[in-house]
Design a protein around this motif. Structure first.
Motif, PDB file in Angstrom:
ATOM      1  N   VAL A 173      61.170 -17.467 -22.006  1.00 27.80           N
ATOM      2  CA  VAL A 173      60.469 -16.301 -21.470  1.00 27.80           C
ATOM      3  C   VAL A 173      59.784 -16.698 -20.164  1.00 27.80           C
ATOM      4  O   VAL A 173      59.424 -17.849 -19.960  1.00 27.80           O
ATOM      5  CB  VAL A 173      59.424 -15.716 -22.460  1.00 27.80           C
ATOM      6  CG1 VAL A 173      60.089 -15.261 -23.742  1.00 27.80           C
ATOM      7  CG2 VAL A 173      58.336 -16.724 -22.763  1.00 27.80           C
ATOM      8  N   ALA A 174      59.631 -15.700 -19.315  1.00 29.84           N
ATOM      9  CA  ALA A 174      58.922 -15.924 -18.059  1.00 29.84           C
ATOM     10  C   ALA A 174      57.551 -15.267 -18.183  1.00 29.84           C
ATOM     11  O   ALA A 174      57.359 -14.376 -19.002  1.00 29.84           O
ATOM     12  CB  ALA A 174      59.708 -15.317 -16.901  1.00 29.84           C
ATOM     13  N   PRO A 175      56.578 -15.687 -17.397  1.00 24.62           N
ATOM     14  CA  PRO A 175      55.260 -15.055 -17.424  1.00 24.62           C
ATOM     15  C   PRO A 175      55.377 -13.547 -17.170  1.00 24.62           C
ATOM     16  O   PRO A 175      56.258 -13.112 -16.432  1.00 24.62           O
ATOM     17  CB  PRO A 175      54.514 -15.730 -16.273  1.00 24.62           C
ATOM     18  CG  PRO A 175      55.224 -17.009 -16.061  1.00 24.62           C
ATOM     19  CD  PRO A 175      56.645 -16.783 -16.429  1.00 24.62           C
ATOM     20  N   LEU A 176      54.492 -12.787 -17.802  1.00 21.04           N
ATOM     21  CA  LEU A 176      54.437 -11.338 -17.606  1.00 21.04           C
ATOM     22  C   LEU A 176      55.695 -10.628 -18.069  1.00 21.04           C
ATOM     23  O   LEU A 176      56.008  -9.557 -17.602  1.00 21.04           O
ATOM     24  CB  LEU A 176      54.205 -10.981 -16.128  1.00 21.04           C
ATOM     25  CG  LEU A 176      52.901 -11.458 -15.515  1.00 21.04           C
ATOM     26  CD1 LEU A 176      52.861 -11.123 -14.031  1.00 21.04           C
ATOM     27  CD2 LEU A 176      51.715 -10.812 -16.235  1.00 21.04           C
ATOM     28  N   SER A 177      56.427 -11.262 -18.980  1.00 23.06           N
ATOM     29  CA  SER A 177      57.670 -10.618 -19.388  1.00 23.06           C
ATOM     30  C   SER A 177      57.450  -9.619 -20.526  1.00 23.06           C
ATOM     31  O   SER A 177      58.385  -9.090 -21.081  1.00 23.06           O
ATOM     32  CB  SER A 177      58.707 -11.649 -19.793  1.00 23.06           C
ATOM     33  OG  SER A 177      58.225 -12.386 -20.884  1.00 23.06           O
ATOM     34  N   GLY A 178      56.208  -9.380 -20.896  1.00 22.18           N
ATOM     35  CA  GLY A 178      55.988  -8.371 -21.916  1.00 22.18           C
ATOM     36  C   GLY A 178      54.728  -8.652 -22.691  1.00 22.18           C
ATOM     37  O   GLY A 178      54.237  -9.773 -22.696  1.00 22.18           O
ATOM     38  N   ASP A 179      54.178  -7.652 -23.360  1.00 22.55           N
ATOM     39  CA  ASP A 179      52.992  -7.901 -24.182  1.00 22.55           C
ATOM     40  C   ASP A 179      53.425  -8.208 -25.614  1.00 22.55           C
ATOM     41  O   ASP A 179      54.597  -8.187 -25.947  1.00 22.55           O
ATOM     42  CB  ASP A 179      52.023  -6.725 -24.113  1.00 22.55           C
ATOM     43  CG  ASP A 179      52.670  -5.443 -24.589  1.00 22.55           C
ATOM     44  OD1 ASP A 179      52.129  -4.369 -24.316  1.00 22.55           O
ATOM     45  OD2 ASP A 179      53.735  -5.537 -25.245  1.00 22.55           O
ATOM     46  N   GLU A 180      52.449  -8.494 -26.438  1.00 23.66           N
ATOM     47  CA  GLU A 180      52.746  -8.895 -27.810  1.00 23.66           C
ATOM     48  C   GLU A 180      53.645  -7.902 -28.533  1.00 23.66           C
ATOM     49  O   GLU A 180      54.577  -8.278 -29.230  1.00 23.66           O
ATOM     50  CB  GLU A 180      51.447  -8.993 -28.605  1.00 23.66           C
ATOM     51  CG  GLU A 180      50.734 -10.290 -28.401  1.00 23.66           C
ATOM     52  CD  GLU A 180      49.515 -10.380 -29.295  1.00 23.66           C
ATOM     53  OE1 GLU A 180      49.580  -9.897 -30.432  1.00 23.66           O
ATOM     54  OE2 GLU A 180      48.506 -10.926 -28.840  1.00 23.66           O
ATOM     55  N   ILE A 181      53.310  -6.626 -28.353  1.00 18.32           N
ATOM     56  CA  ILE A 181      54.038  -5.595 -29.074  1.00 18.32           C
ATOM     57  C   ILE A 181      55.522  -5.629 -28.719  1.00 18.32           C
ATOM     58  O   ILE A 181      56.390  -5.482 -29.577  1.00 18.32           O
ATOM     59  CB  ILE A 181      53.465  -4.194 -28.733  1.00 18.32           C
ATOM     60  CG1 ILE A 181      51.991  -4.132 -29.129  1.00 18.32           C
ATOM     61  CG2 ILE A 181      54.234  -3.096 -29.448  1.00 18.32           C
ATOM     62  CD1 ILE A 181      51.717  -4.497 -30.582  1.00 18.32           C
ATOM     63  N   SER A 186      65.351 -13.433 -21.203  1.00 20.10           N
ATOM     64  CA  SER A 186      65.553 -12.268 -20.353  1.00 20.10           C
ATOM     65  C   SER A 186      66.143 -12.666 -19.000  1.00 20.10           C
ATOM     66  O   SER A 186      66.024 -13.826 -18.580  1.00 20.10           O
ATOM     67  CB  SER A 186      64.230 -11.516 -20.181  1.00 20.10           C
ATOM     68  OG  SER A 186      63.197 -12.437 -19.963  1.00 20.10           O
ATOM     69  N   PRO A 187      66.792 -11.711 -18.323  1.00 24.36           N
ATOM     70  CA  PRO A 187      67.416 -12.008 -17.033  1.00 24.36           C
ATOM     71  C   PRO A 187      66.387 -12.563 -16.053  1.00 24.36           C
ATOM     72  O   PRO A 187      65.263 -12.067 -15.976  1.00 24.36           O
ATOM     73  CB  PRO A 187      67.921 -10.645 -16.551  1.00 24.36           C
ATOM     74  CG  PRO A 187      67.984  -9.787 -17.757  1.00 24.36           C
ATOM     75  CD  PRO A 187      66.964 -10.317 -18.717  1.00 24.36           C
ATOM     76  N   GLY A 188      66.741 -13.602 -15.354  1.00 28.25           N
ATOM     77  CA  GLY A 188      65.863 -14.132 -14.327  1.00 28.25           C
ATOM     78  C   GLY A 188      64.699 -14.964 -14.840  1.00 28.25           C
ATOM     79  O   GLY A 188      63.825 -15.350 -14.062  1.00 28.25           O
ATOM     80  N   SER A 189      64.670 -15.263 -16.143  1.00 25.50           N
ATOM     81  CA  SER A 189      63.562 -16.060 -16.660  1.00 25.50           C
ATOM     82  C   SER A 189      63.688 -17.528 -16.243  1.00 25.50           C
ATOM     83  O   SER A 189      62.763 -18.315 -16.473  1.00 25.50           O
ATOM     84  CB  SER A 189      63.467 -15.928 -18.183  1.00 25.50           C
ATOM     85  OG  SER A 189      64.699 -16.202 -18.784  1.00 25.50           O
ATOM     86  N   GLY A 190      64.811 -17.866 -15.650  1.00 26.04           N
ATOM     87  CA  GLY A 190      64.963 -19.219 -15.123  1.00 26.04           C
ATOM     88  C   GLY A 190      65.805 -20.133 -15.987  1.00 26.04           C
ATOM     89  O   GLY A 190      65.737 -21.359 -15.853  1.00 26.04           O
ATOM     90  N   LYS A 191      66.634 -19.543 -16.842  1.00 27.55           N
ATOM     91  CA  LYS A 191      67.435 -20.334 -17.778  1.00 27.55           C
ATOM     92  C   LYS A 191      68.359 -21.309 -17.049  1.00 27.55           C
ATOM     93  O   LYS A 191      68.392 -22.498 -17.378  1.00 27.55           O
ATOM     94  CB  LYS A 191      68.274 -19.396 -18.675  1.00 27.55           C
ATOM     95  CG  LYS A 191      67.441 -18.432 -19.494  1.00 27.55           C
ATOM     96  CD  LYS A 191      68.306 -17.475 -20.291  1.00 27.55           C
ATOM     97  CE  LYS A 191      69.120 -16.518 -19.447  1.00 27.55           C
ATOM     98  NZ  LYS A 191      68.324 -15.579 -18.642  1.00 27.55           N
ATOM     99  N   SER A 192      69.092 -20.813 -16.060  1.00 26.68           N
ATOM    100  CA  SER A 192      70.059 -21.691 -15.377  1.00 26.68           C
ATOM    101  C   SER A 192      69.353 -22.793 -14.609  1.00 26.68           C
ATOM    102  O   SER A 192      69.777 -23.958 -14.652  1.00 26.68           O
ATOM    103  CB  SER A 192      70.945 -20.879 -14.422  1.00 26.68           C
ATOM    104  OG  SER A 192      71.708 -19.938 -15.141  1.00 26.68           O
ATOM    105  N   SER A 193      68.270 -22.436 -13.916  1.00 28.25           N
ATOM    106  CA  SER A 193      67.524 -23.446 -13.160  1.00 28.25           C
ATOM    107  C   SER A 193      66.999 -24.515 -14.108  1.00 28.25           C
ATOM    108  O   SER A 193      67.063 -25.720 -13.825  1.00 28.25           O
ATOM    109  CB  SER A 193      66.334 -22.814 -12.441  1.00 28.25           C
ATOM    110  OG  SER A 193      66.705 -21.642 -11.775  1.00 28.25           O
ATOM    111  N   LEU A 194      66.483 -24.045 -15.247  1.00 27.35           N
ATOM    112  CA  LEU A 194      65.920 -24.958 -16.232  1.00 27.35           C
ATOM    113  C   LEU A 194      67.006 -25.867 -16.806  1.00 27.35           C
ATOM    114  O   LEU A 194      66.832 -27.088 -16.898  1.00 27.35           O
ATOM    115  CB  LEU A 194      65.300 -24.105 -17.348  1.00 27.35           C
ATOM    116  CG  LEU A 194      64.461 -24.788 -18.401  1.00 27.35           C
ATOM    117  CD1 LEU A 194      63.220 -25.394 -17.757  1.00 27.35           C
ATOM    118  CD2 LEU A 194      64.054 -23.776 -19.476  1.00 27.35           C
ATOM    119  N   LEU A 195      68.137 -25.272 -17.148  1.00 28.35           N
ATOM    120  CA  LEU A 195      69.206 -26.054 -17.771  1.00 28.35           C
ATOM    121  C   LEU A 195      69.794 -27.064 -16.800  1.00 28.35           C
ATOM    122  O   LEU A 195      70.219 -28.146 -17.212  1.00 28.35           O
ATOM    123  CB  LEU A 195      70.289 -25.128 -18.321  1.00 28.35           C
ATOM    124  CG  LEU A 195      69.838 -24.350 -19.550  1.00 28.35           C
ATOM    125  CD1 LEU A 195      70.925 -23.374 -20.006  1.00 28.35           C
ATOM    126  CD2 LEU A 195      69.478 -25.308 -20.691  1.00 28.35           C
TER     127      LEU A 195
END
Ligand SMILES: Nc1nc2c(ncn2[C@@H]2O[C@H](COP(=O)(O)OP(=O)(O)OP(=O)(O)O)[C@@H](O)[C@H]2O)c(=O)[nH]1
Ligand SMILES: [Mg+2]
Length: 331
Positions: free
Chosen positions: A187-195, A73-82
């Motif tokens: 995924v970032a924390p709090l990015s959604g529940d299981e459903i 998801s947007p802003g989950s930190g993909k670029s920083s991580l990569l």
């Protein structure tokens, strides 16, 4: 509208451009990528010629590349991580070269070429072993443009590892599957529940998951929710699906992720990127010609794979397809 803002390229031949790009120097690589993104036929002809040189060279050197897809998801930190992972990878393997293509859904497509310099990545320019490129997505849903494939194909002839970063908002996960040897979902924390994980249907696609921002307290809960979702959604392989816990901020988990990326890069039996062409050629035909084009490709030209086999490169295939369908429609 942005074309005139691009730096003027010195007059080099396609062969010279290919040779310079092989040094991984920033400007020739950027120029090659811009050519791959440029649909105009003059550009495609130069691109095709440079690609032919690069392909012959890759064959001589026995060069193969791996493509790793990183979505989320947007802003989950993909670029920083990569950024951190790519640096850890080249630090661990002195022969490794890495290119990262970030597909940016929020930008107008005309801005693609200019985005190359807008980056959060720390780049090791001294050895040119890491290259970062940002590309505007062609579609509102963040799906990969057919030019993303072209760009990856070009980079895969120069770098040993090509990482494609896409925003996971629907179509792009499915697309990246066709391009990459392995797909990671961040995924970032709090990015959604299981459903939500389940409903989105995206949990089916990735080979592995990354819970980034593990420095945040909610990350632990997200990790367990994700595990739970996997048990429900993929009971047969949930056991084998890694979930990495990383922080691009503190560095947690970076070395482990980098090590596993390296394992992918050095594994045997890479699928050559060019073998992925039919999917992306079909996508291009649909973009340009819609259903009429898709039918023409399937019925008159024997499908993308057969048609491409008769063509000298992707760009010339586009030109002959245009000619063929125009003749069929008007002739
Ligand atoms: N606390 C914390 N913040 C992070 C971490 N990784 C990234 N960030 C921050 O999250 C924000 C988004 O980071 P990006 O790396 O741009 O995320 P992205 O997924 O590439 O974003 P898009 O490409 O726009 O979808 C930035 O403000 C980062 O500094 C992390 O591990 N921990
Ligand atoms: Mg990003």
């Amino acid at each position: 509208m942005t074309r005139h803002l691009l730096p003027r390229s010195p007059a080099v031949t396609p062969a010279e451009l290919a040779e310079q790009a092989l040094t991984r120097a920033r400007h020739p690589v950027a120029r090659l990528v811009s050519l791959a993104e440029d649909g105009r036929s003059g550009a495609s002809a130069i691109y095709d010629e440079a690609m032919a040189v690069l392909e012959a060279d890759a064959e001589r050197r026995n060069h193969t590349a791996r493509v790793i897809g990183v979505t989320g998801s947007p802003g989950s930190g993909k670029s920083s991580l990569l950024s951190r992972v790519a640096n850890a990878m080249v630090a661990a393997d002195p022969d490794l070269t890495v290119a990262v293509v970030a597909v940016d859904p929020s930008s107008p497509s005309s801005g693609g070429a200019l985005l190359g310099d807008r980056t959060r990545m720390v780049v090791d320019t001294a050895q040119n072993r890491i290259y970062f490129r940002s590309q505007a997505s062609a579609t509102a849903l963040g799906g990969l443009a057919p030019t993303t494939f072209q760009v990856c194909r070009a980079l895969s002839l120069i770098f040993k590892c090509v990482i494609v970063e896409t925003v996971g908002v629907g179509q792009s996960e499915a697309d990246v599957r066709h391009l990459a040897d392995r797909v990671f979902l961040v995924v970032a924390p709090l990015s959604g529940d299981e459903i939500q994980y389940l409903k989105a249907g995206i949990i089916e696609v990735p080979d592995a998951f990354v819970v980034n921002k593990s420095d945040e307290p909610a990350a632990t809960r997200t990790y367990h929710q994700l595990r739970g979702s996997l048990w429900l959604a993929r009971p047969s392989d949930a056991h084998d699906i890694p979930i990495y816990r990383t922080s691009a901020k503190t560095g947690r988990g970076i070395d482990e992720l980098a090590r596993d990326f390296l394992t992918i890069v050095t594994a045997e039996n890479a699928t050559p990127v060019r073998e992925r062409a039919p999917h992306f050629f079909t996508a291009w035909v649909r973009d340009e010609w819609g259903r009429v084009g898709a039918r023409h490709l399937a019925e008159q030209l024997g499908g993308a794979r057969a048609f491409l086999a008769t063509q000298n490169g992707f760009a010339s295939a586009r030109r002959s397809f245009d000619a063929s369908i125009r003749a069929a429609l008007h002739g």
